[in-house]
Design a protein around this motif. Structure first.
Motif, PDB file in Angstrom:
ATOM      1  N   THR A  20      -6.724  -3.055 -10.770  1.00 25.82           N
ATOM      2  CA  THR A  20      -7.560  -2.384 -11.986  1.00 25.82           C
ATOM      3  C   THR A  20      -8.903  -2.726 -11.981  1.00 25.82           C
ATOM      4  OG1 THR A  20      -6.956  -4.354 -13.604  1.00 25.82           O
ATOM      5  CG2 THR A  20      -5.489  -2.213 -13.467  1.00 25.82           C
ATOM      6  N   HIS A  21      -9.320  -3.410 -10.958  1.00 24.02           N
ATOM      7  CA  HIS A  21     -10.863  -3.355 -10.786  1.00 24.02           C
ATOM      8  C   HIS A  21     -11.450  -3.533  -9.441  1.00 24.02           C
ATOM      9  CE1 HIS A  21     -14.790  -4.772 -11.175  1.00 24.02           C
ATOM     10  NE2 HIS A  21     -14.908  -4.743 -12.177  1.00 24.02           N
ATOM     11  N   TRP A  22     -12.319  -2.541  -8.910  1.00 20.74           N
ATOM     12  CA  TRP A  22     -12.617  -2.614  -7.576  1.00 20.74           C
ATOM     13  C   TRP A  22     -13.094  -3.847  -6.791  1.00 20.74           C
ATOM     14  CZ3 TRP A  22     -15.791  -0.878 -11.458  1.00 20.74           C
ATOM     15  CH2 TRP A  22     -16.948  -1.304 -11.546  1.00 20.74           C
ATOM     16  N   LEU A  23     -13.513  -4.798  -7.692  1.00 18.97           N
ATOM     17  CA  LEU A  23     -13.920  -5.989  -7.003  1.00 18.97           C
ATOM     18  C   LEU A  23     -12.567  -6.979  -6.724  1.00 18.97           C
ATOM     19  CD1 LEU A  23     -17.211  -7.120  -9.065  1.00 18.97           C
ATOM     20  CD2 LEU A  23     -17.149  -6.196  -6.958  1.00 18.97           C
ATOM     21  N   ALA A  24     -11.693  -6.888  -7.575  1.00 14.83           N
ATOM     22  CA  ALA A  24     -10.627  -7.526  -6.993  1.00 14.83           C
ATOM     23  C   ALA A  24     -10.019  -6.907  -6.063  1.00 14.83           C
ATOM     24  CB  ALA A  24      -9.580  -7.671  -8.392  1.00 14.83           C
ATOM     25  N   SER A  25      -9.742  -5.556  -5.808  1.00 15.21           N
ATOM     26  CA  SER A  25      -9.056  -4.922  -4.819  1.00 15.21           C
ATOM     27  C   SER A  25      -9.879  -5.060  -3.689  1.00 15.21           C
ATOM     28  CB  SER A  25      -8.820  -3.354  -4.970  1.00 15.21           C
ATOM     29  OG  SER A  25      -8.430  -2.907  -6.139  1.00 15.21           O
ATOM     30  N   GLY A 568      -2.629   5.140 -19.562  1.00 17.06           N
ATOM     31  CA  GLY A 568      -2.152   4.529 -18.169  1.00 17.06           C
ATOM     32  C   GLY A 568      -3.170   3.967 -17.437  1.00 17.06           C
ATOM     33  N   ARG A 569      -2.898   2.909 -16.693  1.00 21.20           N
ATOM     34  CA  ARG A 569      -3.705   2.289 -15.367  1.00 21.20           C
ATOM     35  C   ARG A 569      -3.068   1.934 -14.612  1.00 21.20           C
ATOM     36  NH1 ARG A 569      -7.230  -2.370 -17.732  1.00 21.20           N
ATOM     37  NH2 ARG A 569      -8.507  -1.817 -15.799  1.00 21.20           N
ATOM     38  N   LEU A 570      -2.046   2.997 -14.305  1.00 21.18           N
ATOM     39  CA  LEU A 570      -1.101   2.677 -12.890  1.00 21.18           C
ATOM     40  C   LEU A 570      -1.776   2.388 -11.566  1.00 21.18           C
ATOM     41  CD1 LEU A 570       1.413   5.553 -13.980  1.00 21.18           C
ATOM     42  CD2 LEU A 570       2.130   3.057 -13.651  1.00 21.18           C
ATOM     43  N   THR A 571      -1.231   1.530 -10.947  1.00 16.16           N
ATOM     44  CA  THR A 571      -1.484   1.284  -9.393  1.00 16.16           C
ATOM     45  C   THR A 571      -0.283   1.052  -8.715  1.00 16.16           C
ATOM     46  OG1 THR A 571      -1.858  -1.280  -9.278  1.00 16.16           O
ATOM     47  CG2 THR A 571      -3.595  -0.091 -10.018  1.00 16.16           C
ATOM     48  N   ALA A 572      -0.441   1.593  -7.384  1.00 11.86           N
ATOM     49  CA  ALA A 572       0.816   1.275  -6.722  1.00 11.86           C
ATOM     50  C   ALA A 572       0.656   1.225  -5.365  1.00 11.86           C
ATOM     51  CB  ALA A 572       1.952   2.440  -6.850  1.00 11.86           C
ATOM     52  N   ALA A 573       1.497   0.543  -4.683  1.00 14.00           N
ATOM     53  CA  ALA A 573       1.594   0.419  -2.987  1.00 14.00           C
ATOM     54  C   ALA A 573       2.773   0.512  -2.490  1.00 14.00           C
ATOM     55  CB  ALA A 573       0.923  -1.033  -2.709  1.00 14.00           C
ATOM     56  N   ARG A 574       3.052   1.199  -1.267  1.00 15.45           N
ATOM     57  CA  ARG A 574       4.354   1.253  -0.741  1.00 15.45           C
ATOM     58  C   ARG A 574       4.428   1.093   0.826  1.00 15.45           C
ATOM     59  NH1 ARG A 574       6.590   6.358   0.950  1.00 15.45           N
ATOM     60  NH2 ARG A 574       5.020   8.087   0.827  1.00 15.45           N
ATOM     61  N   ARG A 575       5.341   0.824   1.484  1.00 19.67           N
ATOM     62  CA  ARG A 575       5.726   0.711   2.896  1.00 19.67           C
ATOM     63  C   ARG A 575       6.839   1.588   3.316  1.00 19.67           C
ATOM     64  NH1 ARG A 575       8.311  -2.671   7.031  1.00 19.67           N
ATOM     65  NH2 ARG A 575       6.701  -3.320   8.494  1.00 19.67           N
ATOM     66  N   ASP A 576       6.519   2.622   3.957  1.00 21.03           N
ATOM     67  CA  ASP A 576       7.650   3.675   4.306  1.00 21.03           C
ATOM     68  C   ASP A 576       8.391   3.397   5.339  1.00 21.03           C
ATOM     69  OD1 ASP A 576       6.416   4.561   6.776  1.00 21.03           O
ATOM     70  OD2 ASP A 576       5.202   6.175   5.715  1.00 21.03           O
ATOM     71  N   ALA A 592     -10.121   1.130 -11.637  1.00 23.81           N
ATOM     72  CA  ALA A 592      -9.234   0.841 -10.578  1.00 23.81           C
ATOM     73  C   ALA A 592      -9.237   1.415  -9.177  1.00 23.81           C
ATOM     74  CB  ALA A 592      -7.846   1.146 -11.038  1.00 23.81           C
ATOM     75  N   TYR A 593      -8.944   0.679  -8.252  1.00 22.20           N
ATOM     76  CA  TYR A 593      -9.330   1.225  -6.921  1.00 22.20           C
ATOM     77  C   TYR A 593      -8.211   0.702  -5.959  1.00 22.20           C
ATOM     78  CZ  TYR A 593     -13.165   4.300  -6.843  1.00 22.20           C
ATOM     79  OH  TYR A 593     -13.636   5.566  -6.776  1.00 22.20           O
ATOM     80  N   ALA A 594      -7.818   1.264  -4.910  1.00 18.93           N
ATOM     81  CA  ALA A 594      -7.090   0.884  -3.757  1.00 18.93           C
ATOM     82  C   ALA A 594      -7.895   1.020  -2.509  1.00 18.93           C
ATOM     83  CB  ALA A 594      -5.834   2.193  -3.833  1.00 18.93           C
ATOM     84  N   VAL A 595      -7.705  -0.194  -1.779  1.00 24.80           N
ATOM     85  CA  VAL A 595      -8.606  -0.277  -0.533  1.00 24.80           C
ATOM     86  C   VAL A 595      -7.453  -0.597   0.841  1.00 24.80           C
ATOM     87  CG1 VAL A 595     -10.055  -1.809   0.674  1.00 24.80           C
ATOM     88  CG2 VAL A 595     -10.062  -1.446  -1.910  1.00 24.80           C
ATOM     89  N   GLY A 596      -7.566  -0.331   1.745  1.00 27.60           N
ATOM     90  CA  GLY A 596      -6.555  -0.499   2.810  1.00 27.60           C
ATOM     91  C   GLY A 596      -7.016   0.213   4.048  1.00 27.60           C
ATOM     92  N   ARG A 597      -6.371  -0.227   5.280  1.00 25.02           N
ATOM     93  CA  ARG A 597      -6.598   0.527   6.542  1.00 25.02           C
ATOM     94  C   ARG A 597      -5.262   0.330   7.399  1.00 25.02           C
ATOM     95  NH1 ARG A 597      -7.169  -2.817  10.956  1.00 25.02           N
ATOM     96  NH2 ARG A 597      -8.127  -5.039  10.566  1.00 25.02           N
TER      97      ARG A 597
END
Length: 597
Positions: A20-25, A568-576, A592-597
């Motif tokens: 829910t916060h870009w600095l934490a992500s 709502g402040r939903l966040t989600a992550a999945r592994r297909d 809120a932000y999602a970060v990844g590569r």
């Protein structure tokens, strides 16, 4: 589902972190980049969230987490929910002239659970040192972070209280005598000093695990507990009722408590298996709602249509009615989860869903526990129909006019397949005064309890409050697949239910689903002071469309249309199944932000 999205769904194979916060992500992903695993990242994110969203969680708060350990190939729940102190008896609170536990102040406090929970996760499943996971949070506390406008607004709305009644909070949050400006570089030096001292005492020991144990000792049996205990011995502070009262938490209460691991409660939905906390949280209501919806035509309904909204809202009312009647700490009460999650019970409850909105509180009747259903109905009948008074209560996004906040959430998946979903909360800056010298306040989670005897949620020493905090982890075809959650008090499992149904029944990606209009019921007895109930009332975002809203009103729903992009402040992550990682985060509140590569 419309193919609309405010931002791309993040995909990759190395790792994803969303919160829910870009600095934490960003902190969490930075930990993954340094070679840490999902557990290391989650711990670092949890501490950063305490600094950058102090109106939503803090070191004096609590959290549940649901995790999948790739090494153990196992899903389990981490309970970092503190229990009621030894002095927290119904008799004592009644003698204080109370009929409900206040929503803020010292009598609303249970044992702080968050610190021990993060330490337990780090010790048992992390790989990094205590210093490595704490340093990002210490940096933001000591050298500053750009203050969110909502934090500034929250402090500004509490100026009079802080200046006249909670001077230690004024000292911490009002540098220079006024509310800090949005965007200023805000520092909490006292909190940074607290964590530095914990580190120093921990690092006097040799070895990673010994240092983590040293940190636990410093917080629960050392200087942190001593300062909390010393302050509470004499402090009498204004609480949510407008009276000054003394708390009952002691240093000994803290010394006797620790976070624990336990098994999740699960339920199947087609090729999915949903994992939730036990009934000391509200998590099983999502499972109950799914059991009810199995016996409806939900799969054939347009996922944005009025039929879908009406059916989901009516299932929510039934599941939450059972929550109010039967849920509580299973260490103290016999909670009939086997009955509540059975297929036959779900079918029985689904038969109650009609063409029109129900305005009745309708808990089911579990043999031998019918008196609990009747008591829940009676409490709802006596509840106020709208929030009253100045009580801080749970900050939920549904009431912007009260300048209330929310909770926080994080999800992490690493390249090895470890998963963490956690929902930290409590210890908000508006919950109680800052403990002198420590830089943080205590929580107000005891307001979950009732001051009536004989209920699963009756106040009692050692009992866990029936929290609303409820992360989710789901398996698909027997393999860990999805971590998700949201802040929002009583709304958490409602918004998660909608997210899951649209994911499982539709063809949109997670970001498209999160961006779609949300809704929730306000029908049942609320979990937070003043425990209001608003029969038949629901809230929906205007993006649902006038046709849907008019249809719902014609079915008897009392519909409140929210501000755009406000639910709502939903966040989600999945592994297909291919091993590709996906992450998404809500655009609502622009944090809120999602970060990844």
């Amino acid at each position: 589902m419309p193919a609309f999205t405010t931002r791309p769904e993040i995909t990759g194979t190395f790792g994803v972190a969303t919160s829910t916060h870009w600095l934490a992500s960003s902190t969490g992903f930075g930990v993954l980049e340094k070679g840490g695993n999902a557990f290391d990242a989650a711990v670092a994110m949890g501490f950063v969230l305490q600094v950058v969203e102090p109106h939503l969680n803090g070191p004096g708060g609590e959290f549940p987490a649901i995790v999948h350990s790739a090494e153990e190939d196992r899903v389990k729940v981490l309970c970092a929910q503190g229990t009621a102190p030894a002095g927290a008896t119904i008799e004592h609170y009644r003698a204080e002239g109370l009929s409900q536990v206040p929503g803020s102040g010292l009598l609303a406090t249970v044992i702080p659970g968050a610190f021990d929970g993060w330490m337990l996760m780090l010790r048992d499943h992390g790989t990094m040192s205590l210093r490595e996971v704490l340093e990002p949070a210490i940096h933001y506390a000591r050298y500053g972070h750009p203050l969110l406008a909502r934090v500034s607004d929250t402090i500004d709305g509490l100026t009079d209280l802080f200046m006249t009644e909670w001077p230690t909070s004024a000292e911490t949050w009002m540098h220079g005598g006024g509310a800090p400006a949005a965007g200023c570089l805000f520092r909490n030096t006292a909190l940074a000093n607290t964590w530095d001292r914990i580190l120093a005492e921990a690092e006097a020991r040799t070895g990673r695990e010994a240092q983590i144990e040293g940190a636990r000792d410093a917080f629960y049996r050392g200087f942190v507990a001593e300062r909390i205990g010393a302050y509470l011995e004499t402090a009498r502070v204004m609480d949510g009722t407008g009276e000054r009262r003394k708390g009952v938490l002691t240093a000994q209460d803290m010394a006797d408590w620790h976070a624990t691991w336990e098994e999740p409660v699960t339920s199947d939905w087609g090729d999915w298996t949903l994992c939730k906390t036990g009934p000391w949280g509200q998590g099983p209501v999502l499972l109950q709602a799914l059991q009810i919806l199995k016996h409806t035509d939900i799969a054939a309904m347009p996922l944005q249509g009025a039929d879908f909204v009406h059916t989901v809202i009516e299932a929510i009312k039934l599941a939450f009615a059972d929550r109010e009647a039967y849920y509580g700490d299973p260490d103290f009460s016999d909670i009939p989860l086997h009955d509540l999650l059975s297929d036959a019970y779900g079918a029985e409850r689904a038969a109650l869903i009609g063409a029109q909105a129900s305005r009745d509180q309708r808990p089911g009747r579990v043999p031998g526990l019918e008196h609990l259903a009747e008591a829940a109905i009676a409490r709802a009948a006596q509840a106020p129909s709208a929030p009253v008074g100045a009580d801080a209560g749970e900050p939920t996004m549904a009431h912007f006019a009260n300048r209330r906040g929310d909770t926080v959430h994080l999800d992490v998946i690493d390249r090895w397949g470890n998963m963490v979903s956690a929902t930290p909360s409590g210890g908000w800056l508006q919950s109680s005064p800052v403990i002198p010298g420590l830089g943080f306040p205590l929580n107000s989670r005891a307001q979950m309890f009732w001051l009536d005897e004989g209920l699963p949620t009756s106040l009692a020493p050692g009992r866990r409050p029936r929290t609303t905090l409820t992360p989710s982890l789901a398996l698909k075809d027997g393999r860990p697949h999805l971590a998700f959650g949201t802040p929002g008090g009583d709304q958490q499992d409602q918004w998660q239910l909608i997210f899951f149904l649209r994911l499982a029944l539709g063809d949109a990606n997670m970001q498209e689903i999160i961006d779609a209009p949300l809704f929730h019921s306000q029908h049942f007895t609320a979990s937070f002071a003043p425990r209001q109930a608003q029969p038949g009332r629901m809230m929906i975002e205007p993006g649902a469309g006038a046709e849907v809203i008019d249809d719902l009103r014609a079915r008897g729903h009392e519909v409140e249309v929210s501000e755009p992009w406000s639910i709502g402040r939903l966040t989600a992550a999945r592994r297909d199944a291919r091993g590709v990682l996906h992450a998404a985060a809500t655009p609502r509140l622009m944090q809120a932000y999602a970060v990844g590569r």
